[in-house]
Design a protein around this motif. Structure first.
Motif, PDB file in Angstrom:
ATOM      1  N   UNK A 109       3.548 -10.700 -44.477  1.00 35.84           N
ATOM      2  CA  UNK A 109       3.430  -9.400 -45.135  1.00 35.84           C
ATOM      3  C   UNK A 109       2.242  -8.707 -44.484  1.00 35.84           C
ATOM      4  N   UNK A 110       2.409  -7.433 -44.139  1.00 38.34           N
ATOM      5  CA  UNK A 110       1.286  -6.679 -43.590  1.00 38.34           C
ATOM      6  C   UNK A 110       0.956  -5.503 -44.509  1.00 38.34           C
ATOM      7  N   UNK A 154      -0.693 -19.430 -44.914  1.00 36.94           N
ATOM      8  CA  UNK A 154      -1.593 -20.051 -43.937  1.00 36.94           C
ATOM      9  C   UNK A 154      -2.894 -19.276 -43.797  1.00 36.94           C
ATOM     10  N   UNK A 155      -2.803 -17.947 -43.765  1.00 37.78           N
ATOM     11  CA  UNK A 155      -4.009 -17.144 -43.551  1.00 37.78           C
ATOM     12  C   UNK A 155      -3.814 -15.728 -44.074  1.00 37.78           C
ATOM     13  N   UNK A 156      -4.928 -15.127 -44.473  1.00 37.48           N
ATOM     14  CA  UNK A 156      -4.990 -13.705 -44.779  1.00 37.48           C
ATOM     15  C   UNK A 156      -6.022 -13.142 -43.812  1.00 37.48           C
ATOM     16  N   UNK A 157      -5.535 -12.551 -42.721  1.00 34.41           N
ATOM     17  CA  UNK A 157      -6.416 -12.048 -41.666  1.00 34.41           C
ATOM     18  C   UNK A 157      -6.707 -10.573 -41.888  1.00 34.41           C
ATOM     19  N   UNK A 158      -7.973 -10.204 -41.687  1.00 32.64           N
ATOM     20  CA  UNK A 158      -8.410  -8.810 -41.828  1.00 32.64           C
ATOM     21  C   UNK A 158      -8.816  -8.273 -40.469  1.00 32.64           C
ATOM     22  N   UNK A 171     -17.508   2.468 -31.503  1.00 34.70           N
ATOM     23  CA  UNK A 171     -16.640   1.879 -32.521  1.00 34.70           C
ATOM     24  C   UNK A 171     -17.067   2.289 -33.921  1.00 34.70           C
ATOM     25  N   UNK A 172     -16.164   2.935 -34.661  1.00 32.30           N
ATOM     26  CA  UNK A 172     -16.411   3.365 -36.029  1.00 32.30           C
ATOM     27  C   UNK A 172     -15.109   3.199 -36.817  1.00 32.30           C
ATOM     28  N   UNK A 173     -14.826   1.974 -37.262  1.00 34.20           N
ATOM     29  CA  UNK A 173     -13.525   1.726 -37.891  1.00 34.20           C
ATOM     30  C   UNK A 173     -13.345   2.456 -39.215  1.00 34.20           C
ATOM     31  N   UNK A 174     -12.101   2.856 -39.458  1.00 34.38           N
ATOM     32  CA  UNK A 174     -11.751   3.485 -40.730  1.00 34.38           C
ATOM     33  C   UNK A 174     -10.448   2.926 -41.285  1.00 34.38           C
ATOM     34  N   UNK A 175      -9.789   2.064 -40.516  1.00 33.20           N
ATOM     35  CA  UNK A 175      -8.519   1.494 -40.952  1.00 33.20           C
ATOM     36  C   UNK A 175      -8.658  -0.009 -41.167  1.00 33.20           C
ATOM     37  N   UNK A 176      -7.977  -0.495 -42.190  1.00 30.16           N
ATOM     38  CA  UNK A 176      -7.923  -1.919 -42.488  1.00 30.16           C
ATOM     39  C   UNK A 176      -6.482  -2.369 -42.299  1.00 30.16           C
ATOM     40  N   UNK A 177      -6.298  -3.416 -41.512  1.00 33.93           N
ATOM     41  CA  UNK A 177      -4.984  -4.019 -41.351  1.00 33.93           C
ATOM     42  C   UNK A 177      -5.087  -5.458 -41.831  1.00 33.93           C
ATOM     43  N   UNK A 178      -4.247  -5.817 -42.789  1.00 34.73           N
ATOM     44  CA  UNK A 178      -4.219  -7.176 -43.329  1.00 34.73           C
ATOM     45  C   UNK A 178      -2.901  -7.828 -42.952  1.00 34.73           C
ATOM     46  N   UNK A 179      -2.982  -9.069 -42.549  1.00 32.54           N
ATOM     47  CA  UNK A 179      -1.792  -9.838 -42.211  1.00 32.54           C
ATOM     48  C   UNK A 179      -1.814 -11.124 -43.022  1.00 32.54           C
ATOM     49  N   UNK A 180      -0.872 -11.239 -43.910  1.00 31.15           N
ATOM     50  CA  UNK A 180      -0.714 -12.426 -44.743  1.00 31.15           C
ATOM     51  C   UNK A 180       0.433 -13.210 -44.113  1.00 31.15           C
ATOM     52  N   UNK A 181       0.112 -14.361 -43.507  1.00 33.70           N
ATOM     53  CA  UNK A 181       1.167 -15.050 -42.767  1.00 33.70           C
ATOM     54  C   UNK A 181       1.349 -16.497 -43.189  1.00 33.70           C
ATOM     55  N   UNK A 182       2.528 -17.007 -42.841  1.00 32.92           N
ATOM     56  CA  UNK A 182       2.885 -18.380 -43.214  1.00 32.92           C
ATOM     57  C   UNK A 182       3.236 -18.506 -44.684  1.00 32.92           C
ATOM     58  N   UNK A 183       3.886 -17.500 -45.244  1.00 34.64           N
ATOM     59  CA  UNK A 183       4.247 -17.546 -46.669  1.00 34.64           C
ATOM     60  C   UNK A 183       5.210 -18.688 -46.947  1.00 34.64           C
TER      61      UNK A 183
END
Length: 188
Positions: A109-110, A154-158, A171-183
Motif C-alpha cells: 500500500x502506498x 515487513x516494513x513501513x518506509x518513509x 533540498x527542501x522536501x514537502x512531500x511524504x511518500x509511505x510504502x507499506x510492504x509485505x502485507x
C-alpha cells in the motif's frame, strides 16, 4: 516545532533503562499504535471501506494473491482517508493519494502526501540517532490500523521528497511518500 518538541520529549521519556534495552522496540511500537489509535478515534471513528476510493480501476484477477482479509484492509484505508481529510481541513496536508499498486498483487500500500506540514519535524527527528519513534502522525495511524485488523507487514518506509530538485544543497522536501510492504495475515 510543537510536533518535534512533543515527540522528542516522549521519545526521551520512553527510553528504557540501561538494564532493559531489549524492551525498547516493544515500548515504541505500543506508543505508535496508541498514538495512531487516538488520532483515528478523533478523526475517523465510524469510517469504513465505503470511504476508500482507489485511484485505479478494480481488477479482481490481479488482486487475489494475498492471505489477509481484503475487506478489513479496505476498512482501514477508509479510516485513513477520512483521517487524512481531517488533516487536510486543518491545513496540515495538501493533496494525498492512497493506493494498492496492481503489480504488487495486494502486498503493498502506498500513501503519497503533498504539502506535508510536519515534514521538517519528522526529518529532524529521523536524523537524530537516539530517536526511537519512527515517523509522525500518519505513520502512527497506519501502524494502528494494521494492528487493529491484524495485518502484519515487513516494513513501513518513509521517503521525504522535494518535487523540484535532487540537489542536496537546495533540498527542501514537502512531500511524504509511505510504502507499506509485505502485507500478510498475522499468525496467531
Amino acid at each position: 516545532f510543537a510536533l518535534y518538541s512533543y515527540t522528542r520529549a516522549i521519545d526521551d521519556d520512553l527510553k528504557p533503562s540501561s538494564s532493559s534495552p531489549s524492551s525498547l522496540p516493544t515500548t515504541m511500537k505500543k506508543f505508535q499504535i496508541a498514538w495512531g489509535r487516538d488520532l483515528i478515534a478523533r478523526w475517523a471513528p465510524n469510517a469504513n471501506r465505503s470511504d476508500y476510493f482507489s485511484p485505479f480501476p478494480d481488477k479482481k484477477d490481479e488482486f487475489e494473491d494475498f492471505d489477509y482479509d481484503k475487506g478489513l484492509l479496505l476498512d482501514s484505508l477508509g479510516a485513513l482517508k477520512v483521517a487524512l481529510d481531517q488533516m487536510k481541513k486543518l491545513g496540515l496536508i495538501g493533496y494525498y493519494e492512497i493506493s494498492i499498486p496492481y503489480d504488487d498483487y495486494g502486498s503493498v500500500v502506498t500513501v503519497a502526501i503533498d504539502d506535508y506540514v510536519p515534514i521538517n519535524s519528522e526529518l529532524l527527528l529521523s536524523e537524530q540517532n537516539q530517536n526511537r519513534i519512527a515517523g509522525g502522525p500518519v505513520q502512527a495511524m497506519i501502524r494502528s490500523l494494521m494492528d487493529r485488523v491484524m495485518i502484519d507487514y515487513d516494513a513501513l518506509d518513509s521517503f521525504y521528497i522535494d518535487p523540484y530538485t535532487t540537489k542536496q544543497d537546495e533540498y527542501n522536501p514537502s512531500q511524504l511518500l509511505l510504502s507499506l510492504n509485505g502485507l500478510r495475515k498475522r499468525k496467531s
